[in-house]
Enzyme design. Sequence first.
Site, PDB file in Angstrom:
ATOM      1  CB  SER A   1      -0.963   0.007   1.198  1.00  0.00           C
ATOM      2  OG  SER A   1      -2.099  -0.777   0.913  1.00  0.00           O
TER       3      SER A   1
ATOM      4  CE  LYS B   1      -4.567   1.915  -0.845  1.00  0.00           C
ATOM      5  NZ  LYS B   1      -4.061   0.666  -0.272  1.00  0.00           N
TER       6      LYS B   1
ATOM      7  CB  SER C   1      -4.543   2.046   3.686  1.00  0.00           C
ATOM      8  OG  SER C   1      -3.718   1.407   2.753  1.00  0.00           O
TER       9      SER C   1
END
Length: 392
Positions: free
Chosen positions: A52, A55, A107
């Site tokens: 993640s 991102k 997230s």
Amino acid sequence: MLFTYVLFHSFVSEVKAEDLPQVNGESAILIDAKTGTIIYEKNANTPMYPASITKIATGIYAIENGNPDDVVTVSKNARYVEGTRVYLGEGEQVPLRKLEYGLLMHSGNDAAIAIAEHMEGSEAKFAEKLNQYLAETVGVEKTHFTNPHGLHDENHYTTASDMAKIARYAMKNETFRTIVGTLRLPWDGKEWKSELNNHNKLLRDYEGATGIKNGFTDQAMHTLVGSAKRGDTEFIAVTMKTSTSALAYKDVRTLLDYGFAHYETKMVTKHGTIYKDQGSKQEYVVDEDLYVTAPLGASIETNVTQSGQLIVAAGNKQYEFMLTPKFKPAPRIPVDAEANKAPIASAKAPYYALFAAWLLLNATLVLYVVTRRTRRQRRASAKNIYRRMGQP
């Protein structure tokens, strides 16, 4: 760019002689957020799965290329994505600005897909645009993303070095800094009414923490990009593929601690400062504020070379910056050219004399012809007058 590469890597090689921090991640890096100077690295250019922390790239792309007031309609694809979500409802309409918070603080994979589909029509098209943006704008070299969220894909990878570059670039944007530095935010959605809590634990227990993002998948394991600022000095640390979340946070804290214990960011000079080379007296101007990463407590000394380089000594570290000439010096005529000036002019003198004589001769001929013609005309006129008067 070549000088920067050599400078940063020579800096690291010198630091390696010291007692360096021990990290658990398979890949890690620590940089100065202001200068980009690499202070520590471990397998920093080895391709890794990011999870993640992808991102971070999606977030800064959306902030710089999207309209925060756009209303995004959530698709079925976004609604039913696996993994962490902010529980967007199918058909729900959400401002892009709100989705950016859901993406970076909580997230949300659903927020990532909603952003991608809104901005570029599909995840695949978004990934294509994102890769181009990261290469051309940020300057990454070994990154290829296939989606906006970081869920596993064999062709979705980056490096600790590239992630540090992406994070450094993103943290220059005040909107991005605000989002990743926000601890809590009320969330009033169609299917979920709650409060977003930033997943980054550094914000709660590390002095001066400013961001940024954590991640996890089974293949990537635990990844973390963290940043902290104390005074005028800010560092960014990245660790990738650690076995537990606790070890990832330990890595980043260790790296940040090491940075603050040994180095600081120092301003060398401000934009517009004028420097003079004492030899040639040529003046040079500074195009932007200049900073260096210096050993803690080191003094700064500067010197300007005849080629316009500003040499900065910070303790046992040395940096070089190219300055811009304030006034462009007039080109110097080579000595040989000066010596050859007179012979060239002297060699052409006979031609100039012949040309002048030719002009004078032509002028004389023209004058002679005009004078004779004038005399003939006068004689003819006189004869006509005498004839009219009856005189021979």
